[in-house]
Design a protein around this motif. Structure first.
Motif, PDB file in Angstrom:
ATOM      1  N   ILE A 178      15.623   4.318   4.567  1.00 51.42           N
ATOM      2  CA  ILE A 178      14.625   4.569   3.219  1.00 51.42           C
ATOM      3  C   ILE A 178      13.702   5.522   3.709  1.00 51.42           C
ATOM      4  O   ILE A 178      13.518   5.851   5.039  1.00 51.42           O
ATOM      5  CB  ILE A 178      14.483   3.280   2.831  1.00 51.42           C
ATOM      6  CG1 ILE A 178      15.068   1.937   2.838  1.00 51.42           C
ATOM      7  CG2 ILE A 178      13.237   3.610   1.637  1.00 51.42           C
ATOM      8  CD1 ILE A 178      16.161   2.656   1.804  1.00 51.42           C
ATOM      9  N   ILE A 182       8.467   1.155   0.203  1.00 49.11           N
ATOM     10  CA  ILE A 182       8.900  -0.056  -0.114  1.00 49.11           C
ATOM     11  C   ILE A 182       8.174  -1.151  -0.998  1.00 49.11           C
ATOM     12  O   ILE A 182       8.433  -1.057  -2.301  1.00 49.11           O
ATOM     13  CB  ILE A 182       9.951  -0.782   0.888  1.00 49.11           C
ATOM     14  CG1 ILE A 182      10.836   0.381   1.307  1.00 49.11           C
ATOM     15  CG2 ILE A 182      10.531  -1.790  -0.217  1.00 49.11           C
ATOM     16  CD1 ILE A 182      12.089   0.038   2.584  1.00 49.11           C
ATOM     17  N   SER A 225      -2.778  -5.139   1.973  1.00 47.86           N
ATOM     18  CA  SER A 225      -1.899  -4.329   2.974  1.00 47.86           C
ATOM     19  C   SER A 225      -2.491  -5.212   4.028  1.00 47.86           C
ATOM     20  O   SER A 225      -3.833  -5.900   4.175  1.00 47.86           O
ATOM     21  CB  SER A 225      -2.007  -3.044   2.393  1.00 47.86           C
ATOM     22  OG  SER A 225      -2.924  -2.204   3.465  1.00 47.86           O
ATOM     23  N   ARG A 226      -2.430  -4.492   5.184  1.00 45.79           N
ATOM     24  CA  ARG A 226      -2.963  -4.531   6.223  1.00 45.79           C
ATOM     25  C   ARG A 226      -4.560  -4.274   6.098  1.00 45.79           C
ATOM     26  O   ARG A 226      -5.498  -4.907   7.013  1.00 45.79           O
ATOM     27  CB  ARG A 226      -2.695  -3.461   7.276  1.00 45.79           C
ATOM     28  CG  ARG A 226      -3.758  -3.852   9.151  1.00 45.79           C
ATOM     29  CD  ARG A 226      -2.389  -3.132   9.807  1.00 45.79           C
ATOM     30  NE  ARG A 226      -2.259  -1.996   9.826  1.00 45.79           N
ATOM     31  CZ  ARG A 226      -1.417  -1.340  10.564  1.00 45.79           C
ATOM     32  NH1 ARG A 226      -1.142  -1.028  11.354  1.00 45.79           N
ATOM     33  NH2 ARG A 226      -0.855  -0.395   9.694  1.00 45.79           N
ATOM     34  N   SER A 229       0.862  -1.116  -0.038  1.00 42.59           N
ATOM     35  CA  SER A 229       0.562  -0.421   0.491  1.00 42.59           C
ATOM     36  C   SER A 229       0.909   1.436   0.079  1.00 42.59           C
ATOM     37  O   SER A 229       0.608   2.632  -0.611  1.00 42.59           O
ATOM     38  CB  SER A 229      -0.788   0.107   1.200  1.00 42.59           C
ATOM     39  OG  SER A 229       0.011  -0.001   2.310  1.00 42.59           O
ATOM     40  N   ARG A 230       2.420   0.854   0.706  1.00 40.76           N
ATOM     41  CA  ARG A 230       2.778   2.850   0.434  1.00 40.76           C
ATOM     42  C   ARG A 230       4.471   2.331   0.692  1.00 40.76           C
ATOM     43  O   ARG A 230       4.340   0.978   0.476  1.00 40.76           O
ATOM     44  CB  ARG A 230       2.478   3.389   1.914  1.00 40.76           C
ATOM     45  CG  ARG A 230       2.733   2.213   2.839  1.00 40.76           C
ATOM     46  CD  ARG A 230       2.236   3.460   4.611  1.00 40.76           C
ATOM     47  NE  ARG A 230       0.462   2.813   4.901  1.00 40.76           N
ATOM     48  CZ  ARG A 230      -0.062   3.874   4.669  1.00 40.76           C
ATOM     49  NH1 ARG A 230       0.178   5.021   4.893  1.00 40.76           N
ATOM     50  NH2 ARG A 230      -1.010   3.394   5.014  1.00 40.76           N
ATOM     51  N   ASP A 266      -3.528  -9.528   7.211  1.00 42.46           N
ATOM     52  CA  ASP A 266      -3.123  -8.638   8.467  1.00 42.46           C
ATOM     53  C   ASP A 266      -2.559  -9.427   8.914  1.00 42.46           C
ATOM     54  O   ASP A 266      -2.583 -10.841   9.162  1.00 42.46           O
ATOM     55  CB  ASP A 266      -4.363  -8.191   9.066  1.00 42.46           C
ATOM     56  CG  ASP A 266      -3.757  -7.198  10.374  1.00 42.46           C
ATOM     57  OD1 ASP A 266      -2.397  -8.010  10.523  1.00 42.46           O
ATOM     58  OD2 ASP A 266      -4.654  -7.556  11.291  1.00 42.46           O
ATOM     59  N   LEU A 267      -1.196  -9.331   8.898  1.00 39.67           N
ATOM     60  CA  LEU A 267      -0.010 -10.093   9.729  1.00 39.67           C
ATOM     61  C   LEU A 267       0.136 -10.646  11.244  1.00 39.67           C
ATOM     62  O   LEU A 267       0.640 -11.114  11.998  1.00 39.67           O
ATOM     63  CB  LEU A 267       1.228  -9.734   9.205  1.00 39.67           C
ATOM     64  CG  LEU A 267       2.069  -9.740   7.922  1.00 39.67           C
ATOM     65  CD1 LEU A 267       2.805  -9.644   6.912  1.00 39.67           C
ATOM     66  CD2 LEU A 267       1.926 -11.024   7.165  1.00 39.67           C
ATOM     67  N   THR A 313      10.340   6.673   3.535  1.00 37.64           N
ATOM     68  CA  THR A 313       9.196   6.050   3.651  1.00 37.64           C
ATOM     69  C   THR A 313       7.846   7.148   5.083  1.00 37.64           C
ATOM     70  O   THR A 313       8.631   7.448   5.985  1.00 37.64           O
ATOM     71  CB  THR A 313       8.965   4.406   3.832  1.00 37.64           C
ATOM     72  OG1 THR A 313       9.128   4.252   4.897  1.00 37.64           O
ATOM     73  CG2 THR A 313       9.676   4.352   2.942  1.00 37.64           C
ATOM     74  N   TYR A 329      12.354  -2.945  17.515  1.00 37.84           N
ATOM     75  CA  TYR A 329      12.495  -3.774  15.784  1.00 37.84           C
ATOM     76  C   TYR A 329      13.428  -3.787  16.154  1.00 37.84           C
ATOM     77  O   TYR A 329      13.548  -5.057  14.808  1.00 37.84           O
ATOM     78  CB  TYR A 329      12.494  -1.577  15.375  1.00 37.84           C
ATOM     79  CG  TYR A 329      12.458  -1.865  14.385  1.00 37.84           C
ATOM     80  CD1 TYR A 329      11.801  -2.597  13.350  1.00 37.84           C
ATOM     81  CD2 TYR A 329      13.925  -1.665  13.040  1.00 37.84           C
ATOM     82  CE1 TYR A 329      11.803  -3.151  11.919  1.00 37.84           C
ATOM     83  CE2 TYR A 329      13.643  -1.411  12.246  1.00 37.84           C
ATOM     84  CZ  TYR A 329      12.611  -2.079  11.553  1.00 37.84           C
ATOM     85  OH  TYR A 329      12.642  -1.679  10.239  1.00 37.84           O
ATOM     86  N   VAL A 347       7.220  -7.711   2.444  1.00 35.17           N
ATOM     87  CA  VAL A 347       7.323  -6.087   3.151  1.00 35.17           C
ATOM     88  C   VAL A 347       7.245  -5.725   4.150  1.00 35.17           C
ATOM     89  O   VAL A 347       7.864  -4.865   4.905  1.00 35.17           O
ATOM     90  CB  VAL A 347       7.546  -4.787   1.430  1.00 35.17           C
ATOM     91  CG1 VAL A 347       7.766  -4.253   1.695  1.00 35.17           C
ATOM     92  CG2 VAL A 347       7.728  -5.301  -0.098  1.00 35.17           C
ATOM     93  N   SER A 348       6.411  -6.042   4.411  1.00 32.90           N
ATOM     94  CA  SER A 348       5.063  -5.099   5.743  1.00 32.90           C
ATOM     95  C   SER A 348       6.194  -5.824   6.956  1.00 32.90           C
ATOM     96  O   SER A 348       6.352  -6.516   6.622  1.00 32.90           O
ATOM     97  CB  SER A 348       3.895  -6.398   6.072  1.00 32.90           C
ATOM     98  OG  SER A 348       3.035  -5.810   5.403  1.00 32.90           O
ATOM     99  N   LYS A 353      14.165  -7.688  13.526  1.00 31.84           N
ATOM    100  CA  LYS A 353      14.478  -7.263  12.607  1.00 31.84           C
ATOM    101  C   LYS A 353      16.154  -8.086  12.232  1.00 31.84           C
ATOM    102  O   LYS A 353      16.395  -8.893  11.172  1.00 31.84           O
ATOM    103  CB  LYS A 353      15.024  -6.212  12.112  1.00 31.84           C
ATOM    104  CG  LYS A 353      14.140  -5.601  11.454  1.00 31.84           C
ATOM    105  CD  LYS A 353      12.769  -5.654  10.683  1.00 31.84           C
ATOM    106  CE  LYS A 353      11.634  -5.032   9.967  1.00 31.84           C
ATOM    107  NZ  LYS A 353      10.669  -6.294   8.871  1.00 31.84           N
TER     108      LYS A 353
END
Ligand SMILES: NC(=O)c1ccc[n+]([C@@H]2O[C@H](COP(=O)([O-])OP(=O)(O)OC[C@H]3O[C@@H](n4cnc5c(N)ncnc54)[C@H](OP(=O)(O)O)[C@@H]3O)[C@@H](O)[C@H]2O)c1
Length: 315
Positions: free
Chosen positions: A253, A80, A100-101, A77-78, A126-127, A255, A220, A154-155, A224
């Motif tokens: 990046i 990356i 996307s979510r 949706s946005r 939705d993850l 975003t 975070y 990517v989410s 990752k």
């Protein structure tokens, strides 16, 4: 709670001699392996990589019976993910499923894009759902629009998404749910389907924050680090099955995610933020051309982050 002056060093915090010597051995070991790795890359891998100029490389590992490329983008949706989507929309004989979510967000993005050469569909995924929900959703999308030849996961969410977002049990739990549990459920569900068919490409977004673990991104960066490790290992396990797995470790990046970080007074200079289009081009090249297990971009930031891994534990 009593205030603690963190500028004052307590005698307990001074490293012991044995610990310091252990850390010096770790530094020597890091230098030795780095030199061995450098010479192996220079003398073996570099000449091998040059043979790519002379031999034709298969663009796709798809069987000839499959004529249509089918691309699933999770988190399109946005940012990356949206830029990955833009890499494929002008391709004929390509089906794209953008998720996307929330279906509203991804639909409004598709409306903004207008007509596309590729066949573009939108779906909600939705993850943060349970493992079963995410897995069923992936299988259902594959039945409906697949078989998918390409999947981009990517989410992700970070501390910076919410304005007052600090860290603690709730925010850490949310990040584990989306960045770790949701990512693993979607990637492994797709891997199982692709493994059964003997072909497919999976690209998953980790982060350089997972390489050097900055303490101000504790939750975070830890999620990752999991993604980075999981996907680089999956690449090795998946190789004999015909499924190619690529890990992406972006630096900074520009975003929504990093806009919040900058609004919160981040000291990273504006010039350090790469454009998501540039990263998306690198991701697509790695997926289509192969021969790249990890995509680091901007390259300079990736090089520094890998170097920082050699710092010994007391630094
Ligand atoms: N930007 C950077 O500097 C940077 C650096 C390293 C790594 N990364 C990683 O790159 C990835 C994309 O980040 P970005 O910068 O493009 O961020 P972004 O602009 O905030 O986009 C995040 C994407 O993830 C989706 N998403 C969020 N929660 C979700 C959920 N529960 N289920 C499904 N989808 C969900 C969002 O969908 P909605 O629009 O519906 O919310 C959106 O499509 C993330 O994994 C991030 O950790 C980013």
């Amino acid at each position: 709670m009593p205030e603690v002056d963190i500028t004052k060093l307590s005698p307990r915090q001074i490293p012991s001699v044995s610990y310091t010597i252990q850390n010096m051995w770790i530094s020597i070991s890091a230098m030795t392996f780095a030199m061995a790795s450098f010479f192996f890359t220079l003398c073996v891998v570099l000449p091998l990589s040059m043979t790519r100029f002379f031999i034709p490389i298969d663009k796709l590992s798809m069987p000839e019976t499959e004529t249509k490329k089918a691309v699933l983008i999770i988190g399109a949706s946005r940012g990356i993910g949206f830029n990955i989507l833009k890499q494929y929309i002008d391709e004929p004989d390509t089906a794209i499923v953008a998720t996307s979510r929330s279906i509203e967000t991804v639909r409004s993005m598709a409306i903004e894009l207008g007509d596309t050469v590729a066949d573009l569909r939108c779906a909600e995924l939705d993850l943060s759902g349970t493992r079963k929900q995410v897995s069923e959703a992936i299988k259902s999308l594959d039945r409906q629009y697949g078989p998918f030849s390409h999947v981009y996961e990517v989410s992700g969410i970070s501390n910076h998404v919410k304005d007052h977002g600090v860290w603690g049990l709730d925010i850490t739990g949310e990040m584990i749910s989306v960045n770790v549990a949701g990512t693993v459920a979607s990637v492994l569900s797709m891997y199982d389907l692709m493994k059964g068919r003997g072909y497919g490409k999976i690209c998953v977004v980790g982060s350089i924050a997972g390489l050097y673990s900055p303490a101000n991104m504790i939750s975070y960066a830890s999620t990752k680090a999991f993604v980075n490790n999981f996907c680089t290992s999956l690449r090795i396990l998946a190789a004999p099955t015909g499924v190619d797995v690529i890990t992406v470790q972006p630096g900074f990046i520009d975003t929504r995610m990093t806009k919040h970080m900058r609004n919160q007074g981040s000291t990273v200079p504006g010039t350090e933020f790469g454009e998501p289009e540039g990263l998306a081009e690198q991701m697509k090249a790695a997926m289509e051309d192969g021969g790249r297990g990890i995509v680091n971009w901007p390259v300079r930031q990736g090089v520094v982050a890998y170097g920082l891994q050699a710092m010994n534990p007391s630094s």
